[in-house]
Design a protein around this motif. Sequence first.
Motif, PDB file in Angstrom:
ATOM      1  N   SER A  26     -15.060   0.762  -5.510  1.00  0.00           N
ATOM      2  CA  SER A  26     -13.823   0.596  -4.974  1.00  0.00           C
ATOM      3  C   SER A  26     -12.885  -0.637  -5.484  1.00  0.00           C
ATOM      4  CB  SER A  26     -14.090   0.157  -3.568  1.00  0.00           C
ATOM      5  OG  SER A  26     -14.987  -1.283  -3.512  1.00  0.00           O
ATOM      6  N   VAL A  27     -13.460  -1.276  -6.354  1.00  0.00           N
ATOM      7  CA  VAL A  27     -12.379  -2.144  -6.827  1.00  0.00           C
ATOM      8  C   VAL A  27     -11.317  -1.700  -7.751  1.00  0.00           C
ATOM      9  CG1 VAL A  27     -12.581  -4.242  -8.789  1.00  0.00           C
ATOM     10  CG2 VAL A  27     -14.369  -3.973  -7.162  1.00  0.00           C
ATOM     11  N   ALA A  28     -11.723  -0.614  -8.575  1.00  0.00           N
ATOM     12  CA  ALA A  28     -10.906   0.400  -9.139  1.00  0.00           C
ATOM     13  C   ALA A  28      -9.741   0.968  -8.303  1.00  0.00           C
ATOM     14  CB  ALA A  28     -11.602   1.308 -10.012  1.00  0.00           C
ATOM     15  N   ILE A  29     -10.235   1.303  -7.274  1.00  0.00           N
ATOM     16  CA  ILE A  29      -9.366   1.871  -6.291  1.00  0.00           C
ATOM     17  C   ILE A  29      -8.412   0.772  -5.812  1.00  0.00           C
ATOM     18  CG2 ILE A  29      -9.074   3.330  -4.213  1.00  0.00           C
ATOM     19  CD1 ILE A  29     -10.316   4.836  -6.302  1.00  0.00           C
ATOM     20  N   SER A  30      -8.945  -0.227  -5.429  1.00  0.00           N
ATOM     21  CA  SER A  30      -8.082  -1.393  -5.142  1.00  0.00           C
ATOM     22  C   SER A  30      -6.944  -1.632  -6.045  1.00  0.00           C
ATOM     23  CB  SER A  30      -8.839  -2.720  -4.610  1.00  0.00           C
ATOM     24  OG  SER A  30      -9.797  -2.282  -3.583  1.00  0.00           O
ATOM     25  N   VAL A  31      -7.274  -1.796  -7.342  1.00  0.00           N
ATOM     26  CA  VAL A  31      -6.169  -2.131  -8.317  1.00  0.00           C
ATOM     27  C   VAL A  31      -5.325  -0.972  -8.493  1.00  0.00           C
ATOM     28  CG1 VAL A  31      -6.013  -2.303 -10.741  1.00  0.00           C
ATOM     29  CG2 VAL A  31      -7.820  -3.364  -9.965  1.00  0.00           C
ATOM     30  N   LEU A  32      -5.818   0.492  -8.285  1.00  0.00           N
ATOM     31  CA  LEU A  32      -4.877   1.286  -8.326  1.00  0.00           C
ATOM     32  C   LEU A  32      -3.811   1.162  -6.937  1.00  0.00           C
ATOM     33  CD1 LEU A  32      -3.707   4.210  -9.072  1.00  0.00           C
ATOM     34  CD2 LEU A  32      -5.611   5.038  -7.784  1.00  0.00           C
ATOM     35  N   PHE A  33      -4.348   0.671  -6.168  1.00  0.00           N
ATOM     36  CA  PHE A  33      -3.555   0.670  -4.862  1.00  0.00           C
ATOM     37  C   PHE A  33      -2.553  -0.280  -5.041  1.00  0.00           C
ATOM     38  CE2 PHE A  33      -6.680   2.442  -1.453  1.00  0.00           C
ATOM     39  CZ  PHE A  33      -6.018   3.711  -1.583  1.00  0.00           C
ATOM     40  N   GLU A  34      -2.884  -1.266  -5.656  1.00  0.00           N
ATOM     41  CA  GLU A  34      -1.953  -2.733  -5.902  1.00  0.00           C
ATOM     42  C   GLU A  34      -1.077  -2.285  -6.867  1.00  0.00           C
ATOM     43  OE1 GLU A  34      -0.300  -6.323  -5.871  1.00  0.00           O
ATOM     44  OE2 GLU A  34      -2.013  -5.558  -4.706  1.00  0.00           O
ATOM     45  N   TRP A  35      -1.278  -1.457  -7.865  1.00  0.00           N
ATOM     46  CA  TRP A  35       0.158  -0.790  -8.955  1.00  0.00           C
ATOM     47  C   TRP A  35       0.670   0.167  -7.911  1.00  0.00           C
ATOM     48  CZ3 TRP A  35      -3.660   0.458 -13.760  1.00  0.00           C
ATOM     49  CH2 TRP A  35      -4.216  -0.828 -14.377  1.00  0.00           C
ATOM     50  N   LEU A  36       0.217   1.036  -7.270  1.00  0.00           N
ATOM     51  CA  LEU A  36       1.010   1.851  -6.540  1.00  0.00           C
ATOM     52  C   LEU A  36       1.977   1.163  -5.595  1.00  0.00           C
ATOM     53  CD1 LEU A  36      -1.619   4.543  -5.421  1.00  0.00           C
ATOM     54  CD2 LEU A  36       0.153   4.776  -7.000  1.00  0.00           C
ATOM     55  N   ARG A  37       1.452   0.111  -4.986  1.00  0.00           N
ATOM     56  CA  ARG A  37       2.512  -0.633  -4.106  1.00  0.00           C
ATOM     57  C   ARG A  37       3.723  -1.300  -5.006  1.00  0.00           C
ATOM     58  NH1 ARG A  37      -2.473  -1.921  -1.219  1.00  0.00           N
ATOM     59  NH2 ARG A  37      -2.834  -3.414  -2.672  1.00  0.00           N
ATOM     60  N   ALA A  38       3.289  -1.842  -6.159  1.00  0.00           N
ATOM     61  CA  ALA A  38       4.402  -2.213  -6.910  1.00  0.00           C
ATOM     62  C   ALA A  38       5.383  -1.399  -7.358  1.00  0.00           C
ATOM     63  CB  ALA A  38       3.666  -2.920  -8.170  1.00  0.00           C
ATOM     64  N   CYS A  39       4.884  -0.148  -7.878  1.00  0.00           N
ATOM     65  CA  CYS A  39       5.583   1.148  -8.048  1.00  0.00           C
ATOM     66  C   CYS A  39       6.664   1.476  -6.872  1.00  0.00           C
ATOM     67  CB  CYS A  39       4.904   2.181  -8.624  1.00  0.00           C
ATOM     68  SG  CYS A  39       4.002   2.052 -10.181  1.00  0.00           S
ATOM     69  N   GLN A  40       6.053   1.489  -5.762  1.00  0.00           N
ATOM     70  CA  GLN A  40       6.861   1.904  -4.477  1.00  0.00           C
ATOM     71  C   GLN A  40       8.028   0.798  -4.474  1.00  0.00           C
ATOM     72  OE1 GLN A  40       4.848   1.973  -0.839  1.00  0.00           O
ATOM     73  NE2 GLN A  40       6.266   3.279   0.223  1.00  0.00           N
ATOM     74  N   ALA A  41       7.553  -0.634  -4.487  1.00  0.00           N
ATOM     75  CA  ALA A  41       8.552  -1.661  -4.324  1.00  0.00           C
ATOM     76  C   ALA A  41       9.718  -1.731  -5.359  1.00  0.00           C
ATOM     77  CB  ALA A  41       7.945  -2.994  -4.255  1.00  0.00           C
ATOM     78  N   MET A  42       9.252  -0.999  -6.406  1.00  0.00           N
ATOM     79  CA  MET A  42      10.332  -1.148  -7.651  1.00  0.00           C
ATOM     80  C   MET A  42      11.191   0.135  -7.902  1.00  0.00           C
ATOM     81  SD  MET A  42       8.386  -3.166 -10.741  1.00  0.00           S
ATOM     82  CE  MET A  42       7.008  -1.997 -10.639  1.00  0.00           C
ATOM     83  N   GLY A  43      10.523   0.953  -6.928  1.00  0.00           N
ATOM     84  CA  GLY A  43      11.117   2.376  -7.007  1.00  0.00           C
ATOM     85  C   GLY A  43      11.070   3.208  -8.160  1.00  0.00           C
ATOM     86  N   VAL A  44       9.658   3.206  -8.867  1.00  0.00           N
ATOM     87  CA  VAL A  44       9.184   3.777  -9.992  1.00  0.00           C
ATOM     88  C   VAL A  44       8.389   4.808  -9.437  1.00  0.00           C
ATOM     89  CG1 VAL A  44       7.747   3.480 -11.874  1.00  0.00           C
ATOM     90  CG2 VAL A  44       9.292   1.717 -11.407  1.00  0.00           C
ATOM     91  N   MET A  45       8.527   6.173 -10.166  1.00  0.00           N
ATOM     92  CA  MET A  45       7.839   7.271  -9.712  1.00  0.00           C
ATOM     93  C   MET A  45       6.318   7.287 -10.566  1.00  0.00           C
ATOM     94  SD  MET A  45       8.952  11.072 -10.028  1.00  0.00           S
ATOM     95  CE  MET A  45       7.442  12.310 -10.133  1.00  0.00           C
ATOM     96  N   VAL A  46       5.392   7.452  -9.861  1.00  0.00           N
ATOM     97  CA  VAL A  46       4.003   7.704 -10.465  1.00  0.00           C
ATOM     98  C   VAL A  46       3.992   9.321 -10.768  1.00  0.00           C
ATOM     99  CG1 VAL A  46       1.684   7.305 -10.220  1.00  0.00           C
ATOM    100  CG2 VAL A  46       3.075   5.678  -9.494  1.00  0.00           C
ATOM    101  N   ARG A  47       4.029   9.536 -12.056  1.00  0.00           N
ATOM    102  CA  ARG A  47       3.829  11.018 -12.614  1.00  0.00           C
ATOM    103  C   ARG A  47       2.563  11.461 -12.214  1.00  0.00           C
ATOM    104  NH1 ARG A  47       6.260  10.412 -17.164  1.00  0.00           N
ATOM    105  NH2 ARG A  47       4.355  10.630 -18.440  1.00  0.00           N
ATOM    106  N   SER A  48       1.399  10.874 -12.855  1.00  0.00           N
ATOM    107  CA  SER A  48      -0.080  11.280 -12.694  1.00  0.00           C
ATOM    108  C   SER A  48      -0.836  10.225 -12.545  1.00  0.00           C
ATOM    109  CB  SER A  48      -0.361  11.981 -13.878  1.00  0.00           C
ATOM    110  OG  SER A  48      -0.328  11.319 -15.131  1.00  0.00           O
ATOM    111  N   ILE A  49      -2.043  10.372 -12.155  1.00  0.00           N
ATOM    112  CA  ILE A  49      -3.223   9.294 -11.897  1.00  0.00           C
ATOM    113  C   ILE A  49      -4.567  10.063 -12.568  1.00  0.00           C
ATOM    114  CG2 ILE A  49      -4.676   8.092 -10.538  1.00  0.00           C
ATOM    115  CD1 ILE A  49      -2.145   7.790  -8.585  1.00  0.00           C
ATOM    116  N   VAL A  50      -4.968   9.671 -13.468  1.00  0.00           N
ATOM    117  CA  VAL A  50      -6.322  10.271 -13.991  1.00  0.00           C
ATOM    118  C   VAL A  50      -7.457   9.525 -13.820  1.00  0.00           C
ATOM    119  CG1 VAL A  50      -7.669  10.979 -16.116  1.00  0.00           C
ATOM    120  CG2 VAL A  50      -5.048  11.198 -15.990  1.00  0.00           C
ATOM    121  N   LEU A  51      -8.346  10.114 -12.983  1.00  0.00           N
ATOM    122  CA  LEU A  51      -9.547   9.212 -12.652  1.00  0.00           C
ATOM    123  C   LEU A  51     -10.873   9.794 -13.242  1.00  0.00           C
ATOM    124  CD1 LEU A  51      -9.244   8.942  -8.773  1.00  0.00           C
ATOM    125  CD2 LEU A  51      -8.456   7.209 -10.538  1.00  0.00           C
ATOM    126  N   SER A  52     -11.666   8.900 -13.562  1.00  0.00           N
ATOM    127  CA  SER A  52     -12.995   9.533 -14.127  1.00  0.00           C
ATOM    128  C   SER A  52     -13.783  10.238 -13.131  1.00  0.00           C
ATOM    129  CB  SER A  52     -13.816   8.132 -14.586  1.00  0.00           C
ATOM    130  OG  SER A  52     -14.313   7.546 -13.496  1.00  0.00           O
TER     131      SER A  52
END
Length: 110
Positions: free
Chosen positions: A61-87
Amino acid sequence: MTSLLSRSDVSLSVQGDTLMVTGDLTMSAAAELAAAGVKWLRGMEYSEVCFDFGQVSKASSVAISVLFEWLRACQAMGVMVRSIVLSAPLERLASLAELDALTSPPAASA
């Protein structure tokens, strides 16, 4: 490829517009990894980014938490997330937590 963080258990690198996590993400590394990713996001010049957790060998869940933090940052900056690759282990965890939509491409606007 540029290294943003290198620890014995996990590393973060960037190639083009993609942040890549490799290794086993532990609680002790999460804050540092999340902060390094957000710092790069704030300083980068792309309007779209990709996140690659494909080389994370353990489901956490730590990896998912880091991903959420990055997603929040992208949303705040108006950056589109084109893809997310998970193992595969992270895919299973996301599915169990009903977070499958994280790895799906964004829906086209109507």
